[in-house]
Design a protein around this motif. Structure first.
Motif, PDB file in Angstrom:
ATOM      1  N   ILE A  74       0.831  -1.209   0.000  1.00 13.73           N
ATOM      2  CA  ILE A  74       0.000   0.000   0.000  1.00 13.73           C
ATOM      3  C   ILE A  74       0.863   1.255   0.000  1.00 13.73           C
ATOM      4  CG2 ILE A  74      -0.310   0.165   2.523  1.00 13.73           C
ATOM      5  CD1 ILE A  74      -3.296   0.887   1.910  1.00 13.73           C
ATOM      6  N   ALA A  75       2.049   1.189   0.612  1.00 18.83           N
ATOM      7  CA  ALA A  75       2.922   2.365   0.638  1.00 18.83           C
ATOM      8  C   ALA A  75       3.472   2.658  -0.759  1.00 18.83           C
ATOM      9  CB  ALA A  75       4.067   2.147   1.621  1.00 18.83           C
ATOM     10  N   VAL A 112      11.393  -3.639   7.834  1.00 14.49           N
ATOM     11  CA  VAL A 112      11.386  -4.847   8.663  1.00 14.49           C
ATOM     12  C   VAL A 112      12.610  -4.858   9.577  1.00 14.49           C
ATOM     13  CG1 VAL A 112      11.584  -7.366   8.602  1.00 14.49           C
ATOM     14  CG2 VAL A 112      10.026  -6.206   7.033  1.00 14.49           C
ATOM     15  N   ILE A 113      13.757  -4.492   9.018  1.00  8.73           N
ATOM     16  CA  ILE A 113      15.000  -4.513   9.803  1.00  8.73           C
ATOM     17  C   ILE A 113      14.924  -3.540  10.971  1.00  8.73           C
ATOM     18  CG2 ILE A 113      17.453  -3.868   9.705  1.00  8.73           C
ATOM     19  CD1 ILE A 113      17.511  -5.154   6.906  1.00  8.73           C
ATOM     20  N   SER A 114      14.422  -2.340  10.707  1.00  8.19           N
ATOM     21  CA  SER A 114      14.383  -1.375  11.805  1.00  8.19           C
ATOM     22  C   SER A 114      13.368  -1.788  12.863  1.00  8.19           C
ATOM     23  CB  SER A 114      14.118   0.045  11.290  1.00  8.19           C
ATOM     24  OG  SER A 114      12.801   0.153  10.861  1.00  8.19           O
ATOM     25  N   ARG A 129       3.696  -9.580   9.928  1.00  5.60           N
ATOM     26  CA  ARG A 129       3.810  -9.012  11.258  1.00  5.60           C
ATOM     27  C   ARG A 129       3.698 -10.090  12.336  1.00  5.60           C
ATOM     28  NH1 ARG A 129       2.980  -3.372  12.221  1.00  5.60           N
ATOM     29  NH2 ARG A 129       3.155  -2.983  14.443  1.00  5.60           N
ATOM     30  N   GLN A 130       2.791 -11.043  12.104  1.00  2.00           N
ATOM     31  CA  GLN A 130       2.633 -12.139  13.080  1.00  2.00           C
ATOM     32  C   GLN A 130       3.897 -13.001  13.149  1.00  2.00           C
ATOM     33  OE1 GLN A 130      -0.792 -14.166  11.551  1.00  2.00           O
ATOM     34  NE2 GLN A 130      -2.100 -12.363  11.780  1.00  2.00           N
ATOM     35  N   ASP A 148      -1.724  -0.178   9.165  1.00  2.00           N
ATOM     36  CA  ASP A 148      -1.040  -0.436  10.438  1.00  2.00           C
ATOM     37  C   ASP A 148       0.042  -1.505  10.298  1.00  2.00           C
ATOM     38  OD1 ASP A 148      -2.619   1.430  11.642  1.00  2.00           O
ATOM     39  OD2 ASP A 148      -4.038  -0.001  12.506  1.00  2.00           O
ATOM     40  N   ALA A 149      -0.188  -2.449   9.356  1.00  2.00           N
ATOM     41  CA  ALA A 149       0.770  -3.544   9.195  1.00  2.00           C
ATOM     42  C   ALA A 149       2.016  -3.097   8.438  1.00  2.00           C
ATOM     43  CB  ALA A 149       0.119  -4.718   8.463  1.00  2.00           C
ATOM     44  N   HIS A 150       1.934  -1.944   7.790  1.00  2.00           N
ATOM     45  CA  HIS A 150       3.097  -1.450   7.060  1.00  2.00           C
ATOM     46  C   HIS A 150       4.221  -1.125   8.040  1.00  2.00           C
ATOM     47  CE1 HIS A 150       5.575   0.697   4.195  1.00  2.00           C
ATOM     48  NE2 HIS A 150       5.652   1.697   5.068  1.00  2.00           N
TER      49      HIS A 150
END
Lengths: 300, 266
Positions: free
Chosen positions: A241-242, B211-213, B185-186, A282-284
Motif C-alpha cells: 500500500i505504501a 522490517v529490519i528497523s 507481522r505475526q 497499520d501492518a506497514h
C-alpha cells in the motif's frame, strides 16, 4: 472524469479441485482515462484476477459474469483495417487444454486488443520474455504486429524503446538474450515490449515485487515517466500500500475477491473508512515505525 | 558480554564468471551475540545470501574464519559438524521450495528430531505436537501435507523445524519477504517471542529496511560484497552515512499518513 473503462458487477469463478471458487465477487468500478489507478490487496484478494479480466487474459476455464465496458473514443482499428468481427475467433481452440489463456467471454463493448491497446507487465520478467529470442526481436515483434511496420522500422523502434526505458547500452541490448540481463534490466525490457504498440492502458501486476528496493524505486519512477509522456492510463496492481500510495492518484483496496474501499490516495491513507484498510496501513513497517523489538520489551 | 556466539572474520568468496573473478563476499567481518538479531541489508548482488550460505557451510569460503559457539566452525566435519549444525538452523524465503510439497507436516518436523538423535517415536510425536503449538499452530496440522497449508502456516512450520533442535542461531534469508503484510507481522512477532524466551540469535537477511528497523538490534549494510557501514539498526537507518545506505533509505516506500496528495509530488 472521463471513464476509460466501466466495470459492472464483475464476478469471476475458477474451478479448483472440483469445487468453484469465486475470485472476484460483484465488483463495480470505473477507471478514468489518463489516471494512475492502484489495485491493492493481499494474496487471494482477487487483484490479479481483476487485472487479467481487464486485459482479457483470464484462463478459458474461468466463469465470468458482469461486464467490462470500454470507452475508447478512438479505438484504433488493426493495421489491416479489418473490422473486429473478422478477427480470428480463438474461443474454439482446444490445444493447450483448459488453462490456455484466450480472450474471455466477458461482455465488452469495443473490445480492445491485448498488446496493442493494453500493455501488460508481469511480476516475473523471465517468464514473460522468450529465453531464446534476442531482446530486440521480442520488442520489434510487438511493434510489427500491431503498428504494421516493416522489420527494419520495428527494429529501429525497438532501439528507441530500449533508450526510453534507459537500458545502459541499447545497441548491445538489442542483440542480447534475457539471461544476460539482471532482473531490473529484464523488467525494463518487458516494459519496453508492453508499451511498444503505444497502448492506452498499461497494467503492471506486481511488476516490482521481485526486485530489490533500489531497483523497485527506479522502475516505479520509469513507469511514472512513461505513463506521463505517452498519456497512458496506469493500472498498478500491488500488495504494497505504501508503494501504491507513492504512485497512484486513486487506490482500490481488495480483500477475498471484494472491493473493500475505493478513494483518492490521500483519503485512503489519511482517513481510511474501512477497518481492513486501516489494518493494512497499520501492518506497514515504515522506517519510522515503532520497533516491534521495543514493543516486546527486549531493548538492549 | 563474554565471547560472541558467532564471529566471522575476513570472510571471502570468489566466483569465476566469463574469465573474470568476482568477489561475491570480500573480506567481511561481523559478530553476533547470544540472543541478538543482526541484520544484513543491501541491494541484489551485494553478497547477503552468499554470506548466509557460507555461515551455514552450504558453500565453503576462499578465505576467512568462522567461529561458532567458541569453536572453529570451518574445521568441523563429519559427526562433529552434524552435531554442531543442530545449534545453527535456517529459514528461507520460500518454504514450499525448502520442503517436499507432498510430505506431511509431521514428517518435515520429524526429520530434524530423528537426525539429531531424539530417539523414541512416541517421544518425537509428542515433540512435534509441542513444536506446532510453540509456533502458534494446531497440533492437528501434523497430518496435513505441506502443499495444503497456507504460506503463513508453512513459514511457521519452517520456524518450528528450525527450533526443533534447540539452536542458538537461526539464519533467516528473506524469511518474511514473500508473506502478506498482516501475516508478516505475526511471523516477526513469533520470532521476537522465541528470541525472548529461548535466547535465540538471528542472522536476519532482508532487503527491507522497514522490517529490519522493526526487529534488528544491529545492521550491516553491504555493497558489492563489502561492508558499507554497520551499527545500531535504528541509528544507521535513521541517519545512513554510506552512499548505498542513503540509497536504500531513499528507495524505501514511505507512507505519510497525515499529509495530503502523496501521489501529486512529481
Amino acid at each position: 472524469m472521463t471513464a476509460l473503462l466501466s466495470i459492472r458487477d464483475l464476478t469471476v469463478t475458477y474451478r479448483r479441485d472440483g469445487s468453484e471458487v469465486a475470485a472476484l465477487k460483484h465488483v463495480s468500478l470505473d477507471v478514468a482515462a489518463g489516471e494512475r489507478f492502484a489495485i491493492i490487496g493481499e494474496s487471494g484478494s482477487g487483484k490479479s484476477t481483476l487485472a487479467l479480466a481487464i486485459a482479457g487474459l483470464l484462463p478459458g476455464s474461468s466463469k465470468v459474469g458482469g461486464s467490462i465496458e470500454w470507452k475508447l473514443p478512438n479505438l484504433r482499428l488493426p493495421h489491416s483495417f479489418a473490422p473486429p468481427s473478422v478477427l480470428p475467433d480463438m474461443s474454439g481452440r482446444t490445444e493447450g487444454g483448459a488453462t490456455e489463456r484466450r480472450p474471455s467471454a466477458i461482455a465488452t463493448s469495443h473490445m480492445p486488443l491485448g498488446g496493442r491497446d493494453i500493455g501488460f507487465v508481469f511480476q516475473d520478467p523471465s517468464a514473460s520474455l522468450d529465453p531464446v529470442m534476442a531482446i530486440g526481436e521480442q520488442i520489434a515483434e510487438v511493434a510489427r504486429t500491431h503498428l504494421g511496420l516493416t522489420w527494419s522500422q520495428s527494429y529501429a523502434k525497438a532501439k528507441s524503446l530500449l533508450e526510453r526505458v534507459r537500458l545502459p547500452d541499447p545497441d548491445a541490448a538489442l542483440r542480447a538474450y534475457p539471461h544476460q540481463l539482471s532482473g531490473g534490466q529484464k523488467q525494463r525490457v518487458a516494459i519496453a515490449a508492453a508499451i511498444a504498440a503505444g497502448p492506452k492502458l498499461l497494467i503492471a501486476d506486481e511488476a516490482t515485487s521481485a526486485l530489490d528496493t533500489i531497483v523497485q524505486a527506479e522502475i516505479v519512477a520509469l513507469i511514472r515517466q512513461l505513463v506521463a509522456e505517452d498519456g497512458m492510463t496506469l493500472l498498478f496492481v500491488s500488495h504494497d500500500i505504501a508503494l501504491a500510495a507513492e504512485l497512484a492518484e486513486r487506490i482500490a483496496v481488495f480483500r477475498h475477491g471484494e472491493l473493500v474501499e475505493l478513494g483518492a490516495t490521500a483519503q485512503i491513507i489519511a482517513s481510511p473508512r474501512h477497518a481492513y484498510t486501516r489494518a493494512l496501513l497499520d501492518a506497514h513497517l515504515g522506517l519510522d515505525a515503532e520497533p516491534l523489538l521495543r514493543q516486546a520489551g527486549a531493548t538492549r | 558480554m563474554s565471547s560472541p556466539l558467532l564471529a566471522v572474520s575476513g570472510l571471502t568468496k570468489r566466483y569465476r564468471r566469463g574469465g573474470k573473478t568476482i568477489a561475491a563476499v570480500d573480506d567481511i567481518s561481523f559478530h553476533i551475540e547470544p540472543g541478538e538479531t543482526l541484520a544484513l541489508a543491501g541491494p541484489s548482488g551485494s553478497g547477503k545470501s552468499t554470506i548466509a550460505r557460507l555461515v551455514l557451510r552450504l558453500i565453503e569460503p576462499d578465505a576467512g574464519h568462522i567461529e561458532f559457539e567458541g569453536g572453529d566452525f570451518l574445521s568441523l566435519n563429519g559427526a562433529a559438524l552434524r552435531a554442531r549444525r543442530a545449534r545453527l538452523q535456517m529459514v528461507f524465503q520460500d518454504p514450499l521450495a525448502a520442503f517436499n510439497p507432498r510430505a506431511m507436516v509431521a514428517r518435515v518436523l520429524d526429520d530434524p528430531l530423528r537426525t539429531h538423535g531424539v530417539a523414541s517415536r512416541p517421544e518425537r510425536t509428542r515433540r512435534i505436537a509441542a513444536l506446532l503449538e510453540r509456533v502458534g499452530l494446531s497440533a492437528d496440522l501434523a497430518a496435513r501435507a505441506i502443499h495444503e497449508v497456507s504460506g503463513g502456516q508453512r513459514q511457521r512450520i519452517a520456524i518450528a523445524r528450525a527450533i526443533a533442535t534447540k539452536p542458538s542461531l537461526i539464519v533467516l534469508d528473506e524469511a518474511v519477504s514473500a508473506l502478506d503484510v498482516s501475516v508478516r507481522r505475526q511471523i516477526l512477532q513469533l520470532l521476537l517471542d522465541l528470541q525472548r524466551q529461548e535466547r535465540i540469535a538471528y542472522l536476519f537477511i532482508s532487503h527491507d529496511l522497514g522490517v529490519i528497523s522493526a526487529i534488528a538490534h544491529r545492521v550491516v549494510i553491504l555493497d558489492a560484497g563489502r561492508v558499507a557501514e554497520s551499527g545500531n539498526a535504528r541509528a544507521v537507518i535513521g541517519a545512513p552515512q554510506s552512499a548505498i545506505g542513503k540509497a536504500l533509505v531513499a528507495a524505501a516506500p514511505k507512507l505519510n499518513r497525515t499529509s495530503q496528495g502523496a501521489a501529486d509530488r512529481q
